[in-house]
Write a protein that holds these residues in place. Structure first.
Motif, mmCIF file in Angstrom:
data_model
loop_
_atom_site.group_PDB
_atom_site.id
_atom_site.type_symbol
_atom_site.label_atom_id
_atom_site.label_comp_id
_atom_site.label_asym_id
_atom_site.label_seq_id
_atom_site.Cartn_x
_atom_site.Cartn_y
_atom_site.Cartn_z
ATOM 1 N N HIS A 84 3.417 -24.129 -42.274
ATOM 2 C CA HIS A 84 3.906 -25.038 -41.160
ATOM 3 C C HIS A 84 2.971 -26.007 -40.821
ATOM 4 O O HIS A 84 3.235 -26.868 -39.848
ATOM 5 C CB HIS A 84 4.428 -24.346 -40.103
ATOM 6 N N GLY A 85 1.744 -26.261 -41.783
ATOM 7 C CA GLY A 85 0.991 -27.284 -41.440
ATOM 8 C C GLY A 85 -0.251 -26.886 -40.554
ATOM 9 O O GLY A 85 -0.932 -27.763 -40.337
ATOM 10 N N VAL A 86 -0.600 -25.717 -40.147
ATOM 11 C CA VAL A 86 -1.529 -25.435 -39.230
ATOM 12 C C VAL A 86 -2.679 -25.232 -39.986
ATOM 13 O O VAL A 86 -2.816 -24.667 -41.347
ATOM 14 C CB VAL A 86 -1.288 -23.932 -38.356
ATOM 15 N N THR A 87 -4.139 -25.518 -39.674
ATOM 16 C CA THR A 87 -5.231 -25.490 -40.213
ATOM 17 C C THR A 87 -5.830 -23.998 -40.444
ATOM 18 O O THR A 87 -5.076 -23.099 -39.696
ATOM 19 C CB THR A 87 -6.318 -26.304 -39.710
ATOM 20 N N THR A 88 -6.517 -23.648 -41.618
ATOM 21 C CA THR A 88 -6.778 -22.202 -41.786
ATOM 22 C C THR A 88 -7.438 -21.577 -40.334
ATOM 23 O O THR A 88 -7.110 -20.598 -40.106
ATOM 24 C CB THR A 88 -7.603 -22.160 -42.961
ATOM 25 N N ASN A 89 -8.438 -22.150 -39.732
ATOM 26 C CA ASN A 89 -9.010 -21.869 -38.770
ATOM 27 C C ASN A 89 -8.051 -21.473 -37.566
ATOM 28 O O ASN A 89 -7.929 -20.336 -36.757
ATOM 29 C CB ASN A 89 -10.101 -22.680 -38.292
ATOM 30 N N ASP A 90 -7.267 -22.545 -37.442
ATOM 31 C CA ASP A 90 -6.100 -22.411 -36.296
ATOM 32 C C ASP A 90 -5.224 -21.347 -36.581
ATOM 33 O O ASP A 90 -4.597 -20.516 -35.808
ATOM 34 C CB ASP A 90 -5.559 -23.732 -35.824
ATOM 35 N N ALA A 91 -4.849 -21.372 -37.880
ATOM 36 C CA ALA A 91 -3.998 -20.227 -38.330
ATOM 37 C C ALA A 91 -4.479 -18.775 -38.105
ATOM 38 O O ALA A 91 -3.808 -17.782 -37.486
ATOM 39 C CB ALA A 91 -3.619 -20.341 -39.874
ATOM 40 N N HIS A 92 -5.588 -18.468 -38.467
ATOM 41 C CA HIS A 92 -6.433 -17.123 -38.153
ATOM 42 C C HIS A 92 -6.489 -16.928 -36.807
ATOM 43 O O HIS A 92 -6.270 -15.951 -36.175
ATOM 44 C CB HIS A 92 -7.755 -17.286 -38.777
ATOM 45 N N ARG A 93 -6.837 -17.959 -35.851
ATOM 46 C CA ARG A 93 -6.799 -17.751 -34.355
ATOM 47 C C ARG A 93 -5.457 -17.156 -33.756
ATOM 48 O O ARG A 93 -5.278 -16.342 -33.181
ATOM 49 C CB ARG A 93 -7.380 -19.104 -33.911
ATOM 50 N N SER A 94 -4.268 -18.128 -34.447
ATOM 51 C CA SER A 94 -3.237 -17.911 -33.752
ATOM 52 C C SER A 94 -2.497 -16.353 -34.312
ATOM 53 O O SER A 94 -2.022 -15.572 -33.507
ATOM 54 C CB SER A 94 -2.083 -18.861 -34.287
ATOM 55 N N ALA A 95 -2.830 -16.042 -35.431
ATOM 56 C CA ALA A 95 -2.223 -14.931 -35.952
ATOM 57 C C ALA A 95 -3.086 -13.837 -35.276
ATOM 58 O O ALA A 95 -2.423 -12.727 -34.953
ATOM 59 C CB ALA A 95 -2.781 -14.615 -37.639
ATOM 60 N N GLU A 96 -4.352 -13.747 -35.083
ATOM 61 C CA GLU A 96 -5.038 -12.774 -34.342
ATOM 62 C C GLU A 96 -4.459 -12.643 -32.850
ATOM 63 O O GLU A 96 -4.355 -11.572 -32.393
ATOM 64 C CB GLU A 96 -6.460 -12.938 -34.265
ATOM 65 N N ASN A 97 -4.372 -13.698 -32.242
ATOM 66 C CA ASN A 97 -3.716 -13.639 -31.009
ATOM 67 C C ASN A 97 -2.391 -12.922 -31.109
ATOM 68 O O ASN A 97 -2.169 -11.900 -30.206
ATOM 69 C CB ASN A 97 -3.464 -15.056 -30.498
ATOM 70 N N TRP A 98 -1.362 -13.116 -31.846
ATOM 71 C CA TRP A 98 -0.161 -12.670 -31.963
ATOM 72 C C TRP A 98 -0.065 -11.220 -32.152
ATOM 73 O O TRP A 98 0.756 -10.550 -31.945
ATOM 74 C CB TRP A 98 0.834 -13.574 -32.626
ATOM 75 N N ILE A 99 -1.019 -10.880 -33.142
ATOM 76 C CA ILE A 99 -1.264 -9.440 -33.722
ATOM 77 C C ILE A 99 -1.589 -8.524 -32.422
ATOM 78 O O ILE A 99 -1.066 -7.406 -32.278
ATOM 79 C CB ILE A 99 -2.395 -9.405 -34.621
ATOM 80 N N ALA A 100 -2.616 -8.923 -31.505
ATOM 81 C CA ALA A 100 -2.934 -8.461 -30.336
ATOM 82 C C ALA A 100 -1.858 -8.285 -29.262
ATOM 83 O O ALA A 100 -1.779 -7.260 -28.863
ATOM 84 C CB ALA A 100 -4.218 -9.026 -29.955
ATOM 85 N N ARG A 101 -1.206 -9.397 -29.084
ATOM 86 C CA ARG A 101 -0.130 -9.608 -28.107
ATOM 87 C C ARG A 101 1.113 -8.680 -28.323
ATOM 88 O O ARG A 101 1.584 -8.125 -27.326
ATOM 89 C CB ARG A 101 0.378 -11.277 -28.015
ATOM 90 N N LEU A 102 1.363 -8.601 -29.643
ATOM 91 C CA LEU A 102 2.476 -7.700 -29.881
ATOM 92 C C LEU A 102 2.084 -6.153 -30.470
ATOM 93 O O LEU A 102 3.117 -5.588 -31.003
ATOM 94 C CB LEU A 102 3.350 -8.317 -31.510
#
Length: 303
Positions: free
Chosen positions: A103-121
């Protein structure tokens, strides 16, 4: 893509002789939770797929902020299909990172967002597991994370609560409320009408490919027939059948729920109930969303 309105404008779709959609029309406003409900085969999934560009409409248009949806705007939509669209052998974290990057997210931001949602869910202990090794409920959580990981401006979710335990339902409900509070239009389909009634700002009821009712839950309930709830412990089955202007909706133990026709006399119902013995409850009410939905489905079958 700025906050705005998702418009579904009179879209139609046929498969040969089968009419899947007929002038389907509704809008989902910024910051709104919109519930999209209907029986199986009513056209909900087809509508969502057209909104995403997975299917093409025969006529009509889907717009975002007044402009037709393009490939670029589709990248800013978070979509959760009813059938899980995950790679079964990919690990949870790497899959979410990969989907965010698509979806066009940079690798660093993608990792940050993925970890956030993994924890949140609640998936932190499963982040290194292959999706196919997860329970169905946890797969559903990953599917939601996949719809959220690129921080979309619109959410389109097909049966997001399917297969979830009560704790996961609470988590997902909170996430959807937060997204709506941030100005994201959220549309989701669900057969769990108690959740729809509790969560949604507005609800659309679909029948045979068309929108047949749309509004807030209070507006929809106000448009339904007035109901009477009568608890007559001594009454025999069928006691209300001959009372003019009423229709039996449900019988549960000694309680009977009746639809009261416009202009019908509720005192005639009370008189008939009292003729059977004591009456412990006699209450007027508006139908629930579940009862309204059941009425729409019944009308369809009668037609």
């Amino acid at each position: 893509m700025a906050q705005g309105v998702l418009e579904v404008d009179r879209i139609s779709k046929r498969y040969g002789e089968v009419v899947a959609l007929r002038d389907m029309a509704f809008e989902v406003r910024a910051g709104e939770l919109f519930g999209f409900v209907g029986s199986n085969g009513a056209g909900k999934t087809t509508t969502m797929r057209i909104a995403l560009g997975v299917l093409a409409a025969d006529s009509g248009e889907v717009r975002w902020n007044g402009a037709p949806i393009t490939l670029e705007t589709r990248r800013r939509i978070g979509y959760m299909p009813e059938e899980r669209g995950l790679y079964p052998k990919m690990k949870v974290l790497e899959q979410l990172v990969y989907l965010a990057e698509l979806h066009g997210v940079t690798t660093n931001d993608a990792h940050r967002s993925a970890e956030n949602w993994i924890a949140r869910l609640g998936l932190r202990d499963r982040r290194g597991d292959e999706v196919q090794k997860l329970s169905l409920g946890n797969q559903q959580r990953v599917q939601l994370a996949a719809a959220l990981v690129h921080e979309p401006d619109v959410l389109v979710l097909d049966e997001p609560f399917s297969g979830l335990d009560p704790v996961a339902v609470d988590v997902m409900s909170q996430v959807l409320r937060e997204k709506a509070s941030a100005g994201v239009p959220v549309v989701f389909s669900s057969h769990q009408l108690d959740l729809v009634e509790r969560l949604c700002d507005r609800v659309g009821i679909v029948r045979s490919g068309s929108m047949v009712a749309c509004g807030t839950v209070d507006e929809l309930r106000a448009g339904g027939a007035v109901q009477l709830v009568v608890d007559a412990p001594a009454a025999q089955p069928g006691w209300a059948a001959d009372v003019p202007g009423v229709r039996v909706v449900e019988v549960e133990g000694t309680r009977t729920v009746l639809d009261l026709a416009p202009g019908a006399d509720d005192q005639a119902v009370l008189h008939a109930a009292l003729a059977t013995g004591p009456v412990h409850e006699f209450t007027r009410r508006r139908p629930s969303l579940t009862e309204l939905f059941r009425s729409v489905v019944t009308e369809e079958r009668v037609a």
